[in-house]
Design an enzyme around this catalytic site. Structure first.
Site, PDB file in Angstrom:
ATOM      1  N   CYS B 275     -23.556  30.579  12.842  1.00  0.00           N
ATOM      2  CA  CYS B 275     -24.865  30.939  13.374  1.00  0.00           C
ATOM      3  C   CYS B 275     -25.569  29.771  14.067  1.00  0.00           C
ATOM      4  O   CYS B 275     -26.093  29.951  15.173  1.00  0.00           O
ATOM      5  CB  CYS B 275     -25.747  31.589  12.308  1.00  0.00           C
ATOM      6  SG  CYS B 275     -25.359  31.156  10.614  1.00  0.00           S
ATOM      7  N   ARG B 304     -14.262  25.548   4.673  1.00  0.00           N
ATOM      8  CA  ARG B 304     -15.057  25.284   3.474  1.00  0.00           C
ATOM      9  C   ARG B 304     -14.187  24.573   2.452  1.00  0.00           C
ATOM     10  O   ARG B 304     -13.040  24.941   2.238  1.00  0.00           O
ATOM     11  CB  ARG B 304     -15.619  26.592   2.916  1.00  0.00           C
ATOM     12  CG  ARG B 304     -16.642  27.190   3.858  1.00  0.00           C
ATOM     13  CD  ARG B 304     -17.313  28.425   3.300  1.00  0.00           C
ATOM     14  NE  ARG B 304     -18.180  29.006   4.329  1.00  0.00           N
ATOM     15  CZ  ARG B 304     -18.640  30.247   4.314  1.00  0.00           C
ATOM     16  NH1 ARG B 304     -18.334  31.048   3.307  1.00  0.00           N
ATOM     17  NH2 ARG B 304     -19.406  30.689   5.289  1.00  0.00           N
ATOM     18  N   GLN B 322     -13.897  34.274  10.577  1.00  0.00           N
ATOM     19  CA  GLN B 322     -14.884  35.345  10.464  1.00  0.00           C
ATOM     20  C   GLN B 322     -14.936  36.173  11.741  1.00  0.00           C
ATOM     21  O   GLN B 322     -14.887  35.616  12.826  1.00  0.00           O
ATOM     22  CB  GLN B 322     -16.262  34.738  10.203  1.00  0.00           C
ATOM     23  CG  GLN B 322     -16.294  33.949   8.909  1.00  0.00           C
ATOM     24  CD  GLN B 322     -17.642  33.305   8.663  1.00  0.00           C
ATOM     25  OE1 GLN B 322     -18.278  32.825   9.600  1.00  0.00           O
ATOM     26  NE2 GLN B 322     -18.060  33.273   7.427  1.00  0.00           N
ATOM     27  N   ASP B 324     -17.346  37.336  13.405  1.00  0.00           N
ATOM     28  CA  ASP B 324     -18.770  37.105  13.307  1.00  0.00           C
ATOM     29  C   ASP B 324     -19.486  37.621  14.544  1.00  0.00           C
ATOM     30  O   ASP B 324     -18.920  37.652  15.628  1.00  0.00           O
ATOM     31  CB  ASP B 324     -18.992  35.591  13.204  1.00  0.00           C
ATOM     32  CG  ASP B 324     -20.152  35.244  12.294  1.00  0.00           C
ATOM     33  OD1 ASP B 324     -20.908  36.149  11.932  1.00  0.00           O
ATOM     34  OD2 ASP B 324     -20.277  34.060  11.951  1.00  0.00           O
ATOM     35  N   HIS B 326     -23.749  37.468  16.169  1.00  0.00           N
ATOM     36  CA  HIS B 326     -25.168  37.184  15.991  1.00  0.00           C
ATOM     37  C   HIS B 326     -25.929  37.852  17.110  1.00  0.00           C
ATOM     38  O   HIS B 326     -25.601  37.680  18.283  1.00  0.00           O
ATOM     39  CB  HIS B 326     -25.415  35.672  15.969  1.00  0.00           C
ATOM     40  CG  HIS B 326     -24.779  35.043  14.772  1.00  0.00           C
ATOM     41  ND1 HIS B 326     -23.588  34.371  14.826  1.00  0.00           N
ATOM     42  CD2 HIS B 326     -25.152  35.075  13.467  1.00  0.00           C
ATOM     43  CE1 HIS B 326     -23.256  33.985  13.599  1.00  0.00           C
ATOM     44  NE2 HIS B 326     -24.174  34.395  12.750  1.00  0.00           N
ATOM     45  N   LYS B 413     -30.937  42.720   3.765  1.00  0.00           N
ATOM     46  CA  LYS B 413     -29.569  42.904   4.252  1.00  0.00           C
ATOM     47  C   LYS B 413     -28.909  44.143   3.653  1.00  0.00           C
ATOM     48  O   LYS B 413     -29.313  44.639   2.611  1.00  0.00           O
ATOM     49  CB  LYS B 413     -28.718  41.683   3.931  1.00  0.00           C
ATOM     50  CG  LYS B 413     -28.538  41.438   2.435  1.00  0.00           C
ATOM     51  CD  LYS B 413     -27.488  40.366   2.154  1.00  0.00           C
ATOM     52  CE  LYS B 413     -27.367  40.137   0.647  1.00  0.00           C
ATOM     53  NZ  LYS B 413     -26.208  39.344   0.274  1.00  0.00           N
ATOM     54  N   HIS B 459     -27.266  38.720  11.609  1.00  0.00           N
ATOM     55  CA  HIS B 459     -25.895  38.274  11.361  1.00  0.00           C
ATOM     56  C   HIS B 459     -25.107  39.506  10.953  1.00  0.00           C
ATOM     57  O   HIS B 459     -25.563  40.268  10.111  1.00  0.00           O
ATOM     58  CB  HIS B 459     -25.807  37.296  10.188  1.00  0.00           C
ATOM     59  CG  HIS B 459     -26.777  36.157  10.224  1.00  0.00           C
ATOM     60  ND1 HIS B 459     -26.366  34.866  10.396  1.00  0.00           N
ATOM     61  CD2 HIS B 459     -28.132  36.111  10.089  1.00  0.00           C
ATOM     62  CE1 HIS B 459     -27.435  34.057  10.356  1.00  0.00           C
ATOM     63  NE2 HIS B 459     -28.512  34.790  10.174  1.00  0.00           N
TER      64      HIS B 459
END
Lengths: 577, 577
Positions: B275, B304, B322, B324, B326, B413, B459
């Protein structure tokens, strides 16, 4: 004396002439050093206060041209350090140089032309009549630290351009102007292809939707072309334990230049290349000669710790995405694989209209035949591979040059150098044989007779690094990309309010058809809309007015071919798939 | 007392019974601790020499069942430390526990059932008649360090399973067997989807051609589904200066858990999320309300620093890719965007046959209405966003639960939890509103009235992490993937030597048609070829014998529907695009 050497002498002579002009116009200025450059010359001065600015360049240049006829030759003489020190007693820069030369025990020489004398190692034209006063000009002024060290005083550097003739100077200036117009950083910003963030760091571009579409178009094109030849995509992580590079041998050679990644338990490094990772996929299974060639392809990003000062737009970055592939094959299969890779290179650069006579050349790096012991991989393998590669180059009728002694110790290679629109040459595609890494990783296959053999590895890249490739082709095309590569392929332009609804339908149909499209929803006039779209160098504009709505068609304007008249949306899609 | 609490008491009681049996069969064994687990119980013993092995489990279990009828209740009594120390004077483990309890000033309790007494905090069934002797069994033995510390002595841990009834025990055992058969690490190896290398490191999977094809199929499916809703792909580097996370606030919270990357000039970190990078693409241009919503999507890998002990196959990795996206929008646009994301989630999980009643549920995390001051983003925005999300959940007729107080401080969320074939629940898709990050990065758009406003950020992830998602669906489908996801969609099986040439033609036609195909070139019998292909769970087999060559067709065998008879290659391609 070759022409490079001649130009160097011409340019260095002009540095003397510049210093002479400055001494007349700015008597208190202290000259320091004045070398030739790749396009001319410069001279660094300490002006104390009152340094000239760019508007003074014309006056200085005029003075140079006034002085020139009074000069004849550059007369050198060797002097004792003491004499030189006396001459430059008020110039601490020259004194520093004199002391250094003296400390090394080298001769101290002074060169005089006309009434101007300079401390100098030599390297001038034989006679100043060889200097064409129309072939040079002063170009710009910049600051420069004494001896390039930022702890030293900032001096004033005056730059000049220099060529043999006025025609050459003008051609160079035109090319330079064009290069500035085409600078990929400028066009990248105008066309909104990529950006940088100070919070993220230098050399780490972020690609916007348009730039990402271009990256994807390149990767898709290469994937499509090589799908004929049995490639499989694979995926590897961006980090590894250093043990991988201790095995490959890269740790010893490049360990210091790698990005170290510190975890809580383990130290990792960021991958600066992909081949060692790919060997581990090969090694994950028993392989038979029947499985070969195995061809792993992946467009993946490597990270290299380039120095901040060397970073430049997309040309030199820290995040480098390679369109990489590694092939594992038997020695007998090398020829067939290299030929197929060459076909992909030919097709890819043909799609860019860059694969044409005079547009590219190929370097074939071979071993030094006098020192076969320097190379890994066995004499037979080298002999046969080199003859295979030479035959391929011959039969493909390539503009190629064999360079004995230029091969790496682990294998011969082909490099492809392409010329851009400004005549600059860029090494892009490469095919490298590797007789070393498979053995280091203990890679094997079971041969027909049941024995274990080591495969040959071929490294190949078509575009090279996507970032650098983009920097080259943005400048080559000045943003007017071929249709398949254009970030926006089609723009839909409704003339008025009443055409918007139909335009939206057209837009969503062509989007659904897989084209990269935009819809102009502005309130501008049609003329302004067309001018905007032309600035954006979009290959096709679909103009929509009353006639088009009525006929359920679009008026097609091609960037390269002009008006193509009315077409139905389906026909347009079919023609431009 | 809820059923979890009841089971815990049952299971802990069985740990006592196990210890009693061990004391009878191995009088010198030292009992240490024996808690309930999520599926039964265990007890750790120091056997000195002569520890039992798994073949002794039946005998120990028999002894437990012999003792059980002689027990009645668990009678507790509080004792002085001295009395407890005297009782356990030969057991250093219990003495250590007694001393700890005494030091804390807590009561020391002994529980006795039948002739067996144990140092214990309590928590047993009220009467041993509540223990169903058919509802438990001993399962396995493992080593375990005293108190989990590897510097301590290794003890012997005996595990048992325990449920209320024999039926529940059997059902659990069956599920467990099935889970072992479906273990994604086992199937991943058999189907050759991914691999690990010790040279590269734990938690860093390498994806083979087949696994990479699945990753790509997932990303392509999500891209195709969301292309209806105006998403653009972007590209960001995998590292950043830490300044990015100091601005986002992640540095303060997660700084220690990030991988630090040491360059020669600059320290970078590997991105653990995308993000903050994506905000910098948004921030690279002036934005108007007309540009919103802006939707950036990217399947990109974050890193990570998970602890080595927590890593497990693809379920828990250090390289996490991911899917992902945004979205940047106005407060008014939240509802429309969330609805569209939900459509993509519905379509994606429908393609996996997992989006069906009883197959998933949704958690809606809201603010704690009693503490509105704990949340960022303004009361109005929260109120309207929460009511929009609640309405969406209601109207979509979802099996959803609102959880007030569960929202993050920056926004509410939705989380989607899907059940796999074994009834296990996995949180996969997520949609999170964020009223905080855009402000931290100073993101803006110019509103209709010319004022500068801060956009809302959404997200969202559909599959979540590709690696974890793959681990879930490999186990869910036990390798028999839906056609669109199968690593090999079609296998061509020539019956004999004379059918090979035609089979090759078929194979290259369907490859060119874009299907993921294999050609069986082995010399096996047709029966063996078909059995092999069925083990590989390939959706379609195209069998080619005399009849097919003659008719220029293929005999289609479907994994899920059996024989589909002869089809022309073109028809097969058309039906399976």
């Amino acid at each position: 004396m070759n022409s490079d050497e001649k130009l160097r002498k011409l340019r260095h002579s002009l540095a003397h002439l510049l210093a002479a002009a400055i001494k007349e116009l700015y008597p208190t200025a202290l000259p320091t050093i004045g070398p030739a450059t790749a396009t001319g010359f410069y001279y660094d001065f300490d002006f104390g206060g009152g340094a000239p600015s760019e508007k003074d360049l014309a006056r200085i240049e005029k003075k140079m041209k006034e002085i020139l006829p009074s000069w004849n030759t550059f007369d050198g003489k060797e002097v004792e350090a003491e004499e030189a020190r006396e001459l430059y007693k008020d110039n601490p820069y020259k004194l520093e140089l004199i002391n250094e030369i003296a400390a090394k025990g080298e001769p101290i020489t002074l060169y005089t032309s006309g009434s101007f004398t300079d401390l100098c190692r030599g390297g001038h034209v034989e006679n100043t009549r060889l200097i064409n006063p129309e072939g040079f000009e002063l170009s710009h002024i910049a600051g420069a630290y004494w001896r390039g060290n930022e702890k030293n005083k900032m001096l004033t550097r005056i730059y000049g351009l220099s060529f043999d003739t006025k025609e050459e100077l003008d051609a160079f200036k035109k090319m330079q102007e064009e290069a500035i117009k085409r600078d990929h950083r400028k066009i990248g910003k105008e066309m909104n292809l990529f950006t940088f963030s100070e919070l993220i760091g230098s050399g780490l571009p972020l690609f916007t939707p348009k730039g990402t579409a271009m990256r994807q178009a390149i990767v898709d094109k290469i994937n499509a072309l090589q799908s004929e030849y049995g490639y499989s995509n694979v995926w590897i992580p961006h980090i590894t334990k250093k043990e991988l590079y201790m095995t490959s041998g890269h740790w010893e050679k490049f360990g210091e230049e790698l990005f170290k990644v510190q975890g809580r338990e383990t130290e990792f490094v960021m991958k600066p290349m992909n081949c060692p990772h790919h060997t581990q996929i090969y090694a994950s299974e028993q392989r038979s000669y029947k499985d070969l060639p195995i061809r792993y392809a992946e467009a993946t990003t490597v990270y290299r710790d380039e120095q901040g000062g060397e970073l430049l737009g997309l040309s030199r970055v820290r995040s480098i995405t390679q369109d990489d592939a590694h092939l594992f094959c038997t020695a007998d299969q090398i020829g067939g694989e290299v030929k197929n890779i060459m076909k992909v290179i030919a097709q890819f650069y043909t799609a860019l209209d860059m694969y044409k006579p005079g547009g590219f050349r190929v370097r074939l790096s071979l071993r030094d035949p006098a020192q076969p012991e320097k190379y890994l991989g066995g004499d037979d393998v080298w002999k046969s591979a080199e003859s295979v590669l030479t035959n391929i180059a011959e039969n493909a009728n390539l503009d190629y040059e064999s360079i004995p002694g230029d091969a790496a110790f682990y294998g011969p290679k082909f490099d492809f150098l392409f010329k851009d629109a400004l005549g600059r040459e860029w090494q892009l595609a490469t095919i490298q044989l590797d007789f070393n890494m498979p053995a280091r990783f203990g890679l094997e296959y079971t041969d027909r007779d049941g024995s274990k053999k080591t495969p040959v590895m071929i490294h190949r890249a078509i575009a090279g690094s996507l970032e650098r490739f983009l920097s080259v082709i943005i400048e080559h095309f000045a943003g007017a990309f071929p249709y398949w590569l254009a970030p926006v392929q089609v723009k839909v332009l409704p003339i008025g309010e009443s055409h918007r609804e139909y335009a939206k339908k057209v837009y969503s149909t062509i989007k659904r058809g897989g084209l990269r499209a935009e819809l102009d929803q502005s309130d501008e006039s049609l003329g302004k809309k067309i001018r905007n779209a032309k600035t954006e160098k979009i290959p096709y504009l679909l103009v929509i007015g009353d006639k088009e709505v009525e006929a359920d068609k679009v008026a097609v304007e091609s960037r390269d071919q002009g008006s193509l008249g009315q077409q139905s949306i389906q026909d347009f899609l079919k023609l431009n798939k």
